[in-house]
Design a protein around this motif. Structure first.
Motif, PDB file in Angstrom:
ATOM      1  N   SER A 145       1.034  -1.117  -0.213  1.00  0.00           N
ATOM      2  CA  SER A 145       0.156  -0.568   0.151  1.00  0.00           C
ATOM      3  C   SER A 145       0.860   1.200  -0.234  1.00  0.00           C
ATOM      4  N   SER A 146       1.891   1.508   0.893  1.00  0.00           N
ATOM      5  CA  SER A 146       2.397   2.659   0.656  1.00  0.00           C
ATOM      6  C   SER A 146       4.320   2.703   0.076  1.00  0.00           C
TER       7      SER A 146
ATOM      8  N   ILE B 226      10.774   2.018  -3.092  1.00  0.00           N
ATOM      9  CA  ILE B 226      10.577   3.540  -2.879  1.00  0.00           C
ATOM     10  C   ILE B 226       9.545   3.217  -1.998  1.00  0.00           C
ATOM     11  N   GLU B 227       9.294   4.054  -0.473  1.00  0.00           N
ATOM     12  CA  GLU B 227       8.583   4.268   0.540  1.00  0.00           C
ATOM     13  C   GLU B 227       7.440   5.081   0.366  1.00  0.00           C
ATOM     14  N   GLY B 228       7.127   5.449   1.650  1.00  0.00           N
ATOM     15  CA  GLY B 228       6.210   6.041   1.507  1.00  0.00           C
ATOM     16  C   GLY B 228       5.328   7.434   0.776  1.00  0.00           C
ATOM     17  N   LEU B 229       4.770   6.505  -0.901  1.00  0.00           N
ATOM     18  CA  LEU B 229       3.866   6.513  -1.758  1.00  0.00           C
ATOM     19  C   LEU B 229       3.081   7.686  -1.248  1.00  0.00           C
TER      20      LEU B 229
ATOM     21  N   ALA C 143       2.601  12.413  -3.236  1.00  0.00           N
ATOM     22  CA  ALA C 143       1.983  11.252  -3.236  1.00  0.00           C
ATOM     23  C   ALA C 143       2.290  10.638  -4.796  1.00  0.00           C
ATOM     24  N   LEU C 144       2.282   9.324  -4.388  1.00  0.00           N
ATOM     25  CA  LEU C 144       2.871   8.660  -6.042  1.00  0.00           C
ATOM     26  C   LEU C 144       1.616   7.865  -5.619  1.00  0.00           C
ATOM     27  N   SER C 145       1.592   7.274  -6.988  1.00  0.00           N
ATOM     28  CA  SER C 145       0.667   5.827  -7.824  1.00  0.00           C
ATOM     29  C   SER C 145       1.952   4.847  -8.582  1.00  0.00           C
TER      30      SER C 145
ATOM     31  N   ARG D 197      -1.292  -3.879 -13.316  1.00  0.00           N
ATOM     32  CA  ARG D 197      -1.908  -3.487 -14.109  1.00  0.00           C
ATOM     33  C   ARG D 197      -1.211  -1.786 -15.131  1.00  0.00           C
ATOM     34  N   ALA D 198      -0.038  -1.160 -13.416  1.00  0.00           N
ATOM     35  CA  ALA D 198       0.857   0.108 -14.111  1.00  0.00           C
ATOM     36  C   ALA D 198       0.979  -0.881 -14.940  1.00  0.00           C
ATOM     37  N   LEU D 199       1.803  -1.459 -14.697  1.00  0.00           N
ATOM     38  CA  LEU D 199       3.062  -2.160 -15.484  1.00  0.00           C
ATOM     39  C   LEU D 199       2.455  -2.035 -17.041  1.00  0.00           C
TER      40      LEU D 199
END
Ligand code: ADP
Length: 392
Positions: A12-13, A36-39, A66-68, A136-138
């Motif tokens: 999630s994050s 990558i932490e802290g999305l 925030a990053l998706s 899905r994103a990839l």
């Protein structure tokens, strides 16, 4: 130009990733590993080489941004292009928490697989939607890149039916309300690795003791029982999760204490376990050096349950040929291993204190009837292996 397999573990994050070579080694060769932490706000990127040395960091995103999952994957792929231009990524392997009853091994992802995994999201609401978001994103960012799903449940599909059933009405069991088991990629890795250490061990109990913790009984390399069941909250108390608990407590809290579903979920997954019992920390390191009596009691409860389940899993196996400790606590805490093993002398385990202090791999004495081992787990390597196999 060499070929590489990208391994992705999306939460999630955070998104954790690794790149392995696509050679023929039985243990895929790690090139880099990062995250990558802290999305959800203030992201931080870090990447390490195969020796574990940090080779790059980035936290230059605007404050509070925030990053998706798509943003994060674009960043990771961009970093790989710029910094590992000699490695062509030929496939991506994803850690997917739930494969349900259908997926008993890793599978190449297509639209049908995505639809099936979507249906399973309610069974693992804290993990599955994030695993799928990354898939899905990839697929959008790199539509030609083959993707493979590797399941935490798949290794446990070999469990006998009695181990999978709850004593519930048939119609619930038939609709998928069953014991699945998790941490399967970790157990599969240990089962794959153990013959190098203990070629004759047929009946094995593995204690995966991390911030998520579970145990597994393995016979002849196959899972026959595990302490996690329908969800990742069953079994051992964990960093923030209750572990197994009388479901009557949930009814009582809802009927008499005004808890709603969200509050119960938060209680079971985030506020309990070591943090709930100690009020100090969810991190075993903090508890072991705290002089707060509640911290000591939280450790006592944790060790007690590891002992209790070692007995239960040994009974299921009809005896024990090896006990294996793995994951953050299992690999790094001689104190916890000592506390567990010192109470297992009845089972034939005799701890070698010096070997235990050094981290093993063998931590029992030469005359121990049952050997105890410390074997570092490597779920990413298992995912790379599966991905390579599915591709070929
Ligand atoms: P997960 O993958 O479930 O997040 P890990 O397997 O990385 O968890 O384990 C993390 C946990 O390992 C930490 O929360 C910490 O409690 C524990 N841990 C790490 N090192 C030590 C240590 N030296 N002594 C005791 N516990 C440790």
């Amino acid at each position: 130009m060499s070929q590489g397999i990208l391994v992705i573990n999306a939460g999630s994050s955070s998104i954790k990733f690794a790149v392995f070579g696509n050679g023929d080694h039985s243990e895929p060769e790690l090139r880099v590993k990062g995250q990558i932490e802290g999305l959800a706000g203030d992201p931080a990127f870090q990447v390490k080489n195969s020796e574990g040395h940090t080779i790059d960091r980035h936290n230059g995103w605007p404050h509070g941004v925030a990053l998706s999952h798509a943003d994060a994957l674009r960043f990771i792929l961009g970093w790989l292009r710029e910094n590992m231009g000699q490695t062509e990524i030929v496939a991506a392997g994803h850690r997917v928490v739930h494969g349900g009853l259908v997926y008993d091994q890793a599978v190449r992802i297509d639209a049908k697989v995505i639809a099936d995994l979507d249906q399973l999201a309610p069974l693992a609401p804290l993990h599955q939607p994030h695993n799928l978001a990354a898939i899905r994103a990839l697929a959008e960012i790199a539509p030609d890149l083959p993707q493979v799903a590797c399941f935490d449940t798949a290794f446990h599909r070999s469990q006998p039916r009695v181990a999978q059933l709850f004593a519930l009405p048939r119609k619930l069991l038939d609709s998928g309300v069953r014991r699945y088991g998790f941490h399967g990629l970790s157990y599969e890795y240990i089962a794959h690795k153990l013959p190098e250490y203990a070629p004759n061990a047929k009946r094995v109990v593995v204690a995966h003791l991390g911030s998520g913790a579970s145990m597994c009984a393995i016979r002849d390399g196959r899972s026959v029982e595990s302490t996690m069941g329908f969800t990742t909250v069953d079994g051992l108390p964990m960093g923030t999760r209750t572990g197994g608990m009388d479901p009557g407590v949930v009814l009582y809290l809802m009927q008499d204490r005004g808890y709603d579903v969200k509050a119960i979920e938060k209680l079971l997954y985030k506020e309990s376990g070591l943090i709930g019992l100690s009020g100090v920390s969810n991190d075993m390191r903090d508890l072991l050096c705290s002089d707060d009596p509640h911290a000591a009691e939280a450790v006592d409860v944790f060790v007690y349950h590891v002992l209790k389940y070692t007995g239960a899993l040994t009974a299921v196996l009809g005896g024990l040929d090896a006990l294996v400790f793995t994951a953050g606590i299992g690999e790094n805490s001689p104190q916890i291993r000592e506390r567990v093993c010192s109470k297992l002398e009845w089972l034939g385990i005799r701890l070698d204190e010096a070997a235990n202090a050094q981290g093993g791999p063998l931590i029992s004495t030469a005359d121990s009837a049952v050997p105890a081992w410390v074997i570092p787990t490597n779920e990413e390597s298992m995912i790379a292996l599966h991905t390579r196999r599915v591709l070929r």
